[in-house]
Structure formats: C-alpha cells, structure tokens
Write a protein that holds these residues in place. Structure first.
Motif, PDB file in Angstrom:
ATOM      1  N   UNK A  40       1.069  -1.125   0.078  1.00 42.73           N
ATOM      2  CA  UNK A  40      -0.026  -0.227  -0.033  1.00 42.73           C
ATOM      3  C   UNK A  40       1.271   1.567   0.053  1.00 42.73           C
ATOM      4  N   UNK A  41       1.003   1.931  -1.773  1.00 40.63           N
ATOM      5  CA  UNK A  41      -0.059   2.258  -2.539  1.00 40.63           C
ATOM      6  C   UNK A  41       0.722   0.825  -2.919  1.00 40.63           C
ATOM      7  N   UNK A  42      -0.804  -0.022  -4.079  1.00 38.33           N
ATOM      8  CA  UNK A  42      -0.407  -0.597  -4.783  1.00 38.33           C
ATOM      9  C   UNK A  42       1.176  -1.121  -5.618  1.00 38.33           C
ATOM     10  N   UNK A  43       1.279   0.208  -6.560  1.00 34.79           N
ATOM     11  CA  UNK A  43       3.046  -0.058  -6.692  1.00 34.79           C
ATOM     12  C   UNK A  43       4.109   1.244  -5.981  1.00 34.79           C
ATOM     13  N   UNK A  44       5.313   0.404  -5.870  1.00 32.76           N
ATOM     14  CA  UNK A  44       5.864   1.494  -5.076  1.00 32.76           C
ATOM     15  C   UNK A  44       5.957   2.339  -6.122  1.00 32.76           C
ATOM     16  N   UNK A  45       6.862   3.358  -5.554  1.00 31.41           N
ATOM     17  CA  UNK A  45       7.278   5.266  -6.408  1.00 31.41           C
ATOM     18  C   UNK A  45       8.074   4.486  -7.689  1.00 31.41           C
ATOM     19  N   UNK A  46       8.813   4.374  -7.915  1.00 32.96           N
ATOM     20  CA  UNK A  46      10.082   3.633  -8.340  1.00 32.96           C
ATOM     21  C   UNK A  46       9.298   3.108  -9.808  1.00 32.96           C
ATOM     22  N   UNK A  47       7.930   1.827  -9.651  1.00 25.20           N
ATOM     23  CA  UNK A  47       6.867   1.745 -10.090  1.00 25.20           C
ATOM     24  C   UNK A  47       6.124   2.442 -11.501  1.00 25.20           C
ATOM     25  N   UNK A  48       5.799   3.518 -10.449  1.00 23.29           N
ATOM     26  CA  UNK A  48       4.444   4.346 -11.416  1.00 23.29           C
ATOM     27  C   UNK A  48       5.225   5.190 -11.223  1.00 23.29           C
ATOM     28  N   UNK A  49       7.032   6.069 -11.294  1.00 23.51           N
ATOM     29  CA  UNK A  49       7.191   6.618 -12.175  1.00 23.51           C
ATOM     30  C   UNK A  49       7.688   6.617 -13.268  1.00 23.51           C
TER      31      UNK A  49
END
Length: 391
Positions: A40-49
């Motif tokens: 949580x959140x589902x996607x880590x920041x590096x994935x979302x970025x």
C-alpha cells in the motif's frame, strides 16, 4: 495520472533519454517481480514513476501508451525492444529480445542487466552489498581462502534446505566467518516454484526450475535454456526449515558466470594440466592462469546478454597479483546468439581500456592457451601428435 505526476514525469523526462527510460522501466519490472504481497500503495514509487514516464513519452511520440502498469508489464512479455517506441542505438537492440519471459512471467537476464546499469543508486545490484561485505570481513580476518570458499558456495549451491543453511554456521571453510552474510544471500523460495509438493532443481546449474503454466519446467539461467536443458530436473522436497535460494540477482550475476568460471578452470586442468587460481587476492579478477616462463594471464569471466552494457561497465583489472595479459572471456553461446557481440563490445569500450583487455569467447581463449604450451615430444625429441594433431 494526476497533474503532479505529469509534472514530475515531465521534469524527469526533460533530463533523461530513451536509454534512461528503458533503465527505469527495467528497474520497475524487476521491482514488481520481487513483490511477495500487495503493498500500500499497490505500486511502489519507482514503478509508478516508470509508468508515468512511459505514458508521457508515448504521447509525445504520437503512440498509444499502455493503459495501466499491468499493460506495461504485458508489453514487456509481448514486444521486443525493437517494437517499443524508444530510440536506442542499434547496438543496444539485441534481436527480438523480450524484457520478460512470457511463460514464467519473470524478467529475463537482459532486463536485469538494464536494471544494473540504472543511475538510481537504489537499483544497484543487491549482490554488490553482499560481496563487498564478504570481502571486508575476509580481509579483516586475513582469510582469502574463506572468500574463495564463499564464492564457490554461491556458484555450486544456489539452493539450500533450511537444515543445510543452519549447518553452514559450523562450516570451517567460510560459514563460521561469513554466516550472517550467507544468510542474507539466501531467501525463502516462493510457493510459485512448488508443484505437487515438490521443487525441481536444474540438473546443470542446480538452480530451481520454474513451473510453466501449461506443464513442464524451465531453468531461469540463459546458459541452461539456450543449451537445451529443459528436462524436469531433480526433485527436491523441503525439510522442516523450508527451502532457500540465492536472490535472483545473485543467481544471474554470481552463480551463472561462476559456473562459466569453474568450467574454464576445469578445461584448463583437463586439456593442459594447468591449475588456475580462482578469485586471487580477494577477487582481483576471476582466474590467474600460470604459463611457461613464469608468465600469468588474468581472466575475468562474464556471461552478459548485452555487450554494450558490459563494455560500459568494465573497469581495469587490479594488478595484484601481477599478470602479463588481461582477458575478458564470455561463453561461446553469446557470440552465436549475436554475431556482432565482439564488434559492439569494442565500439563501446572506453578508450583507456582498449589496449588493456582482450575480449574472447571461452573456446578461443583455450586455443590461445594451447598456442602457449610447448607440444609434448616423444623419446626422439619429435613433437608427439594424436590423430594428425598436436597432442
């Protein structure tokens, strides 16, 4: 995508390149593959970025972007790098290579190599920390033999039961000195490797094989898959302590080249009676090969998909113990997969290293060693031959 996300992605993209975006995507895919629970959140920041940057890049290129992070991962399973809307130098496009295996849904070695080259310090190889710590501990204890045993362990035993891992603490070769480091190198095996209560070890490299969706198993290592090692492997059942395997970066970048290193050492012994020293002086390089005339050759063995990334990451060999020539040796199958491997490597090698290291495949290196060994002679002093060739 929020306005803030768009602004952040635009800022990052302004200073980046398509190659930098690929590195970020590779890091995101590797990160997703290591998740064992839903965070949580589902996607880590590096994935979302990484996803945000890819969407913005596609829109600028007039391409339809992936509609979600899972669709980005689907691209990695279905599209070769030549089909991504990325402008990359031809040398960085190794054929129809995919970033993710469509059957196992795990990143290919090529993907992990791009992750290794990422500028983000958090994406640096996990094994670097482990190897550096093992080196520091062994140096402080003045125990080079313990470091050699440690590297041999990671090469020959990528999978351990819980009982075996516990027993290593009493191993005088390296376990007593490096047990804490060793325990961090191994991680519990995910349930996804288990089928009908049994794990399968590759008969060649001893890594666990991945069960496929439609039956059968596949080894993760390029060297085994490309050589046709696709049998069901050796069954392995967990004891009460479970089953542990080396982390995936260690399996890819320590176990796999380590096997190539030990294969080369064995070939030198069998063909020429040469005993090469492995990982001398705390891994100054991989093999120190003694030759007639008190000469020595230094060898580093690498098993990399991308010769460009290999060339760009290469550093000079340490000169202690001393050597007369330095070689970078790559398994022959890499040259068969990519006939331009050597040319791409040389084009991207830093100028200061161009005259200091020679790239060869393992078979070419053995032929070069043969040229340095005097031919055996019969009692009359004539060169002895077998089948018309020098023995």
């Amino acid at each position: 995508m929020t306005t803030t996300d768009m602004r952040d992605a635009r800022s990052e993209d302004a200073v980046g390149t398509d190659e930098g975006l690929l590195r970020q995507i590779a890091s995101a895919l590797a990160c997703l593959s290591r998740q064992r629970t839903v965070p949580n959140p589902v996607y880590p920041a590096k994935v979302q970025n990484a996803y945000n940057r890819l969407v913005l890049h596609c829109l600028r290129q007039g391409e339809e972007p992936p509609g979600s992070v899972p669709q980005m991962a689907r691209w990695a399973c279905e599209r070769s790098l030549t089909e991504w809307p990325l402008e990359l130098p031809p040398d960085n496009l190794p054929g129809a290579a995919l970033l993710v295996d469509p059957e196992t849904r795990l990143p290919h070695q090529l993907c992990l190599e791009w992750e290794v080259s990422a500028a983000d310090p958090a994406a640096e190889l996990f094994e670097n920390e482990c190897i550096r710590e093992a080196l520091a501990v062994c140096r402080a204890a003045k125990a080079p033999q313990a470091y050699t045993a440690f590297r041999a362990l990671l090469t020959s035993r990528p999978v351990l039961t819980g009982a075996e891992l516990a027993l290593l603490g009493g191993d005088p070769n390296c376990g007593m000195l490096l047990h804490d480091v060793i325990k961090r190198c191994y991680e519990p095996v995910p349930a996804s490797y288990l089928r009908r209560g049994t794990y399968r070890q590759c008969a060649r490299c001893r890594c666990l094989m991945v069960p496929l969706l439609h039956g059968g198993h596949r080894c993760e290592l390029d060297r085994c898959r490309r050589d046709g090692t696709s049998d069901e492997g050796t069954p392995l059942r967990a004891d009460k302590g479970g089953v542990f395997q080396l982390s995936r970066p260690l399996r890819m970048f320590i176990t796999s080249p380590g096997l190539a290193e030990t294969d080369l050492q064995a070939a030198l012994e069998k063909k020429f009676g040469i005993t090469a020293e492995m990982w001398p002086n705390y891994d100054a390089y991989d093999l120190r090969v003694p030759l007639p005339g008190r000469r020595h050759w230094a060898v580093d063995v690498k098993d990399r998909v991308n010769p460009v990334l290999l060339a760009c990451s290469l550093t000079p060999f340490r000169n202690e113990p001393p050597y007369d020539r330095a070689f970078l040796v790559v398994p022959r199958y890499r040259f068969r997969d990519n006939e331009a491997y050597g040319r791409q490597f040389r084009r991207n090698l830093p100028e200061d290293l161009a005259d200091r290291v020679t790239l060869l495949d393992d078979q070419a290196f053995l032929r070069l060693v043969a040229d340095e060994i005097p031919a055996p002679r019969d009692k009359a002093g004539n060169p002895r031959t077998e089948g018309g060739r020098r023995a």
